[in-house]
Design a protein around this motif. Structure first.
Motif, PDB file in Angstrom:
ATOM      1  N   MET A   1       0.843  -1.191   0.000  1.00  0.00           N
ATOM      2  CA  MET A   1       0.000   0.000   0.000  1.00  0.00           C
ATOM      3  C   MET A   1       0.880   1.243   0.000  1.00  0.00           C
ATOM      4  SD  MET A   1      -2.945   1.123   2.748  1.00  0.00           S
ATOM      5  CE  MET A   1      -1.794   1.336   4.107  1.00  0.00           C
ATOM      6  N   ALA A   2       0.715   2.079  -1.008  1.00  0.00           N
ATOM      7  CA  ALA A   2       1.520   3.291  -1.109  1.00  0.00           C
ATOM      8  C   ALA A   2       1.155   4.277  -0.004  1.00  0.00           C
ATOM      9  CB  ALA A   2       1.312   3.950  -2.468  1.00  0.00           C
ATOM     10  N   THR A   3       2.168   4.934   0.524  1.00  0.00           N
ATOM     11  CA  THR A   3       1.935   6.006   1.486  1.00  0.00           C
ATOM     12  C   THR A   3       3.116   6.967   1.399  1.00  0.00           C
ATOM     13  OG1 THR A   3       1.338   6.509   3.775  1.00  0.00           O
ATOM     14  CG2 THR A   3       3.059   4.854   3.425  1.00  0.00           C
ATOM     15  N   SER A   4       3.099   7.983   2.226  1.00  0.00           N
ATOM     16  CA  SER A   4       4.176   8.964   2.249  1.00  0.00           C
ATOM     17  C   SER A   4       4.294   9.502   3.665  1.00  0.00           C
ATOM     18  CB  SER A   4       3.887  10.111   1.271  1.00  0.00           C
ATOM     19  OG  SER A   4       2.779  10.880   1.719  1.00  0.00           O
ATOM     20  N   SER A   5       5.406  10.153   3.953  1.00  0.00           N
ATOM     21  CA  SER A   5       5.588  10.708   5.288  1.00  0.00           C
ATOM     22  C   SER A   5       4.532  11.768   5.590  1.00  0.00           C
ATOM     23  CB  SER A   5       6.993  11.306   5.429  1.00  0.00           C
ATOM     24  OG  SER A   5       7.202  12.348   4.496  1.00  0.00           O
ATOM     25  N   THR A   6       4.116  12.514   4.575  1.00  0.00           N
ATOM     26  CA  THR A   6       3.076  13.532   4.756  1.00  0.00           C
ATOM     27  C   THR A   6       1.767  12.900   5.185  1.00  0.00           C
ATOM     28  OG1 THR A   6       4.096  14.938   3.085  1.00  0.00           O
ATOM     29  CG2 THR A   6       1.790  15.381   3.614  1.00  0.00           C
ATOM     30  N   VAL A   7       1.382  11.821   4.521  1.00  0.00           N
ATOM     31  CA  VAL A   7       0.131  11.141   4.841  1.00  0.00           C
ATOM     32  C   VAL A   7       0.218  10.469   6.205  1.00  0.00           C
ATOM     33  CG1 VAL A   7      -1.406   9.258   4.141  1.00  0.00           C
ATOM     34  CG2 VAL A   7      -0.521  10.843   2.428  1.00  0.00           C
ATOM     35  N   GLN A   8       1.373   9.901   6.533  1.00  0.00           N
ATOM     36  CA  GLN A   8       1.511   9.256   7.838  1.00  0.00           C
ATOM     37  C   GLN A   8       1.476  10.274   8.975  1.00  0.00           C
ATOM     38  OE1 GLN A   8       4.986   6.769   6.536  1.00  0.00           O
ATOM     39  NE2 GLN A   8       3.871   5.139   7.557  1.00  0.00           N
ATOM     40  N   ALA A   9       2.078  11.437   8.770  1.00  0.00           N
ATOM     41  CA  ALA A   9       2.004  12.492   9.782  1.00  0.00           C
ATOM     42  C   ALA A   9       0.569  12.940   9.976  1.00  0.00           C
ATOM     43  CB  ALA A   9       2.879  13.676   9.370  1.00  0.00           C
ATOM     44  N   TRP A  10      -0.174  13.028   8.888  1.00  0.00           N
ATOM     45  CA  TRP A  10      -1.571  13.440   8.940  1.00  0.00           C
ATOM     46  C   TRP A  10      -2.417  12.408   9.681  1.00  0.00           C
ATOM     47  CZ3 TRP A  10      -5.528  12.593   4.608  1.00  0.00           C
ATOM     48  CH2 TRP A  10      -6.691  13.358   4.842  1.00  0.00           C
ATOM     49  N   GLU A  11      -2.193  11.117   9.379  1.00  0.00           N
ATOM     50  CA  GLU A  11      -2.962  10.072  10.065  1.00  0.00           C
ATOM     51  C   GLU A  11      -2.631  10.030  11.548  1.00  0.00           C
ATOM     52  OE1 GLU A  11      -4.089   5.314   9.971  1.00  0.00           O
ATOM     53  OE2 GLU A  11      -2.831   6.142   8.363  1.00  0.00           O
ATOM     54  N   LEU A  12      -1.360  10.201  11.878  1.00  0.00           N
ATOM     55  CA  LEU A  12      -0.979  10.254  13.288  1.00  0.00           C
ATOM     56  C   LEU A  12      -1.727  11.382  13.989  1.00  0.00           C
ATOM     57  CD1 LEU A  12       0.821   9.547  15.719  1.00  0.00           C
ATOM     58  CD2 LEU A  12       2.587  11.030  14.741  1.00  0.00           C
ATOM     59  N   GLY A  13      -1.780  12.557  13.362  1.00  0.00           N
ATOM     60  CA  GLY A  13      -2.477  13.695  13.947  1.00  0.00           C
ATOM     61  C   GLY A  13      -3.961  13.440  14.118  1.00  0.00           C
ATOM     62  N   ILE A  14      -4.565  12.818  13.137  1.00  0.00           N
ATOM     63  CA  ILE A  14      -5.995  12.509  13.213  1.00  0.00           C
ATOM     64  C   ILE A  14      -6.274  11.556  14.367  1.00  0.00           C
ATOM     65  CG2 ILE A  14      -7.846  11.226  12.049  1.00  0.00           C
ATOM     66  CD1 ILE A  14      -6.940  12.518   9.438  1.00  0.00           C
ATOM     67  N   ARG A  15      -5.443  10.526  14.510  1.00  0.00           N
ATOM     68  CA  ARG A  15      -5.639   9.565  15.596  1.00  0.00           C
ATOM     69  C   ARG A  15      -5.474  10.229  16.970  1.00  0.00           C
ATOM     70  NH1 ARG A  15      -5.127   3.921  14.495  1.00  0.00           N
ATOM     71  NH2 ARG A  15      -4.959   3.453  12.263  1.00  0.00           N
ATOM     72  N   LEU A  16      -4.493  11.115  17.086  1.00  0.00           N
ATOM     73  CA  LEU A  16      -4.299  11.810  18.354  1.00  0.00           C
ATOM     74  C   LEU A  16      -5.475  12.721  18.683  1.00  0.00           C
ATOM     75  CD1 LEU A  16      -0.513  12.742  18.081  1.00  0.00           C
ATOM     76  CD2 LEU A  16      -1.543  11.040  19.610  1.00  0.00           C
ATOM     77  N   LYS A  17      -5.986  13.403  17.668  1.00  0.00           N
ATOM     78  CA  LYS A  17      -7.124  14.291  17.892  1.00  0.00           C
ATOM     79  C   LYS A  17      -8.370  13.500  18.295  1.00  0.00           C
ATOM     80  CE  LYS A  17      -9.810  18.075  15.882  1.00  0.00           C
ATOM     81  NZ  LYS A  17     -11.082  17.573  16.450  1.00  0.00           N
ATOM     82  N   GLU A  18      -8.572  12.371  17.637  1.00  0.00           N
ATOM     83  CA  GLU A  18      -9.724  11.534  17.979  1.00  0.00           C
ATOM     84  C   GLU A  18      -9.652  11.100  19.445  1.00  0.00           C
ATOM     85  OE1 GLU A  18      -9.563   8.356  15.191  1.00  0.00           O
ATOM     86  OE2 GLU A  18     -10.620   9.454  13.606  1.00  0.00           O
ATOM     87  N   ARG A  19      -8.461  10.697  19.879  1.00  0.00           N
ATOM     88  CA  ARG A  19      -8.296  10.254  21.262  1.00  0.00           C
ATOM     89  C   ARG A  19      -8.500  11.412  22.235  1.00  0.00           C
ATOM     90  NH1 ARG A  19      -9.302   6.211  24.546  1.00  0.00           N
ATOM     91  NH2 ARG A  19      -7.731   5.964  26.205  1.00  0.00           N
ATOM     92  N   PHE A 103       0.693  14.554  -0.297  1.00  0.00           N
ATOM     93  CA  PHE A 103      -0.607  13.900  -0.416  1.00  0.00           C
ATOM     94  C   PHE A 103      -0.679  13.092  -1.704  1.00  0.00           C
ATOM     95  CE2 PHE A 103      -2.603  17.080   2.621  1.00  0.00           C
ATOM     96  CZ  PHE A 103      -2.883  16.133   3.581  1.00  0.00           C
ATOM     97  N   GLU A 104      -0.189  13.674  -2.794  1.00  0.00           N
ATOM     98  CA  GLU A 104      -0.220  12.980  -4.077  1.00  0.00           C
ATOM     99  C   GLU A 104       0.639  11.716  -4.024  1.00  0.00           C
ATOM    100  OE1 GLU A 104      -0.220  15.014  -8.232  1.00  0.00           O
ATOM    101  OE2 GLU A 104       1.863  14.491  -7.800  1.00  0.00           O
ATOM    102  N   ALA A 105       1.806  11.825  -3.397  1.00  0.00           N
ATOM    103  CA  ALA A 105       2.715  10.681  -3.300  1.00  0.00           C
ATOM    104  C   ALA A 105       2.127   9.551  -2.469  1.00  0.00           C
ATOM    105  CB  ALA A 105       4.048  11.130  -2.700  1.00  0.00           C
ATOM    106  N   GLY A 106       1.234   9.888  -1.522  1.00  0.00           N
ATOM    107  CA  GLY A 106       0.680   8.869  -0.634  1.00  0.00           C
ATOM    108  C   GLY A 106      -0.769   8.523  -0.885  1.00  0.00           C
ATOM    109  N   ALA A 107      -1.353   9.071  -1.949  1.00  0.00           N
ATOM    110  CA  ALA A 107      -2.770   8.820  -2.241  1.00  0.00           C
ATOM    111  C   ALA A 107      -2.962   7.474  -2.924  1.00  0.00           C
ATOM    112  CB  ALA A 107      -3.318   9.937  -3.121  1.00  0.00           C
ATOM    113  N   ALA A 108      -4.164   6.934  -2.783  1.00  0.00           N
ATOM    114  CA  ALA A 108      -4.528   5.727  -3.524  1.00  0.00           C
ATOM    115  C   ALA A 108      -5.079   6.099  -4.891  1.00  0.00           C
ATOM    116  CB  ALA A 108      -5.559   4.920  -2.742  1.00  0.00           C
ATOM    117  N   SER A 109      -5.799   7.223  -4.947  1.00  0.00           N
ATOM    118  CA  SER A 109      -6.359   7.676  -6.222  1.00  0.00           C
ATOM    119  C   SER A 109      -6.494   9.188  -6.227  1.00  0.00           C
ATOM    120  CB  SER A 109      -7.722   7.031  -6.486  1.00  0.00           C
ATOM    121  OG  SER A 109      -8.681   7.454  -5.534  1.00  0.00           O
TER     122      SER A 109
END
Length: 282
Positions: A1-19, A103-109
């Motif tokens: 599954m393609a991803t990027s450091s930008t997308v992973q930083a964003w997901e980390l932030g989203i998970r922290l905010k949710e918690r 975002f483009e580097a880590g997007a699925a579509s």
């Protein structure tokens, strides 16, 4: 599954905010308790700042995270720390555009509409060079080669083991606007005819359609493989570039893209229209 450091930083932030929201804590309170500070935590939650490794134990304690949850967050934190190819171009692009590249580097579509120009992911180097040179008075001549190079590197996502899926709708005007002159346009149109069908769906919006939801605009919508990540929109104008995360606005543009795509020529007819435009340049 393609991803990027930008997308992973964003997901980390989203998970922290949710918690944090689950705990009913304000950004200021959580920032103080974890030692991150409110402003830093806010930037981390939006993926615009990295999480310091030494603060992870404090976050785990304050947020009451399990070992499994911490393992997931640590994996994302390490991924977010990774240096990507697009960081090499940070000196010539705005922070928002570097984030766009991430975002483009880590997007699925990606779904994109362009009325007058060929989208960057589908441009030849000669076409890109002509676009960049004519793109504005504030682009330094010394940066042109680097900008062309970065645009070509973006296109690597269209091939390989896990290619980006691209749905592109382009206005008929984009086939006729002679960016760079007749020879450059011939090369560009030939390139469009040879795109990898397994990863790229290209449709032409004919003049005969008349008005449609995206006329006079451009749009880029990113979709990601991780289910927690929502679609985001890239908005660009002559004076501004920004990532739009507002759900209502993203849904509106996504729906407009689907409408426009349905009104455009299908792939076979689009290919025929491109061949016709190429013939007219002979």
């Amino acid at each position: 599954m393609a991803t990027s450091s930008t997308v992973q930083a964003w997901e980390l932030g989203i998970r922290l905010k949710e918690r944090r929201d689950e705990l009913g804590m304000t950004v200021a309170a959580a920032g103080k308790a974890t030692g991150l500070g409110g402003a830093n935590l806010s930037a981390i939650e939006t993926g615009k700042r990295k999480m310091p490794a030494f603060r992870m134990p404090d976050v785990a304690k304050v947020y009451g995270l399990t070992e499994d949850e911490m393992s997931t967050l640590e994996e994302l934190r390490v991924g977010a720390d990774r240096r990507e190819w697009y960081h090499d171009y940070a000196q010539i692009y705005s922070n928002d555009f570097v984030r766009f590249l991430g975002f483009e580097a880590g997007a699925a579509s990606v779904r994109t509409y362009q009325g007058e120009v060929i989208p960057g992911l589908l441009q030849t180097a000669d076409y890109a060079r002509a676009m960049i040179r004519g793109g504005g008075p504030y682009i330094r001549p010394v940066d042109v080669d680097a900008r062309v190079e970065s645009r070509m590197r973006r296109q690597e996502r269209l091939t390989g083991e896990d290619p980006l899926k691209l749905w592109a709708v382009v206005g008929e005007a984009a086939l006729l606007q002679q960016v760079g002159g007749r020879e450059v346009m011939r090369g560009q149109l030939e390139h469009l005819l040879g795109l990898p069908r397994e990863s790229v769906e290209l449709r032409v919006m004919p003049f005969s359609v008349g008005s449609h939801p995206l006329i006079g605009n451009s749009a880029v919508v990113f979709t990601f493989a991780a289910p927690r990540l929502p679609d985001v929109l890239w908005h660009e104008s002559v004076t501004a570039q920004t990532i739009v995360e507002n759900r209502g606005k993203v849904l509106e543009v996504a729906a407009s893209f689907e409408d426009a795509s349905e009104r455009a020529l299908d792939q076979a007819d689009s290919q025929a229209r491109i061949r016709q435009a190429l013939k007219e340049l002979a």
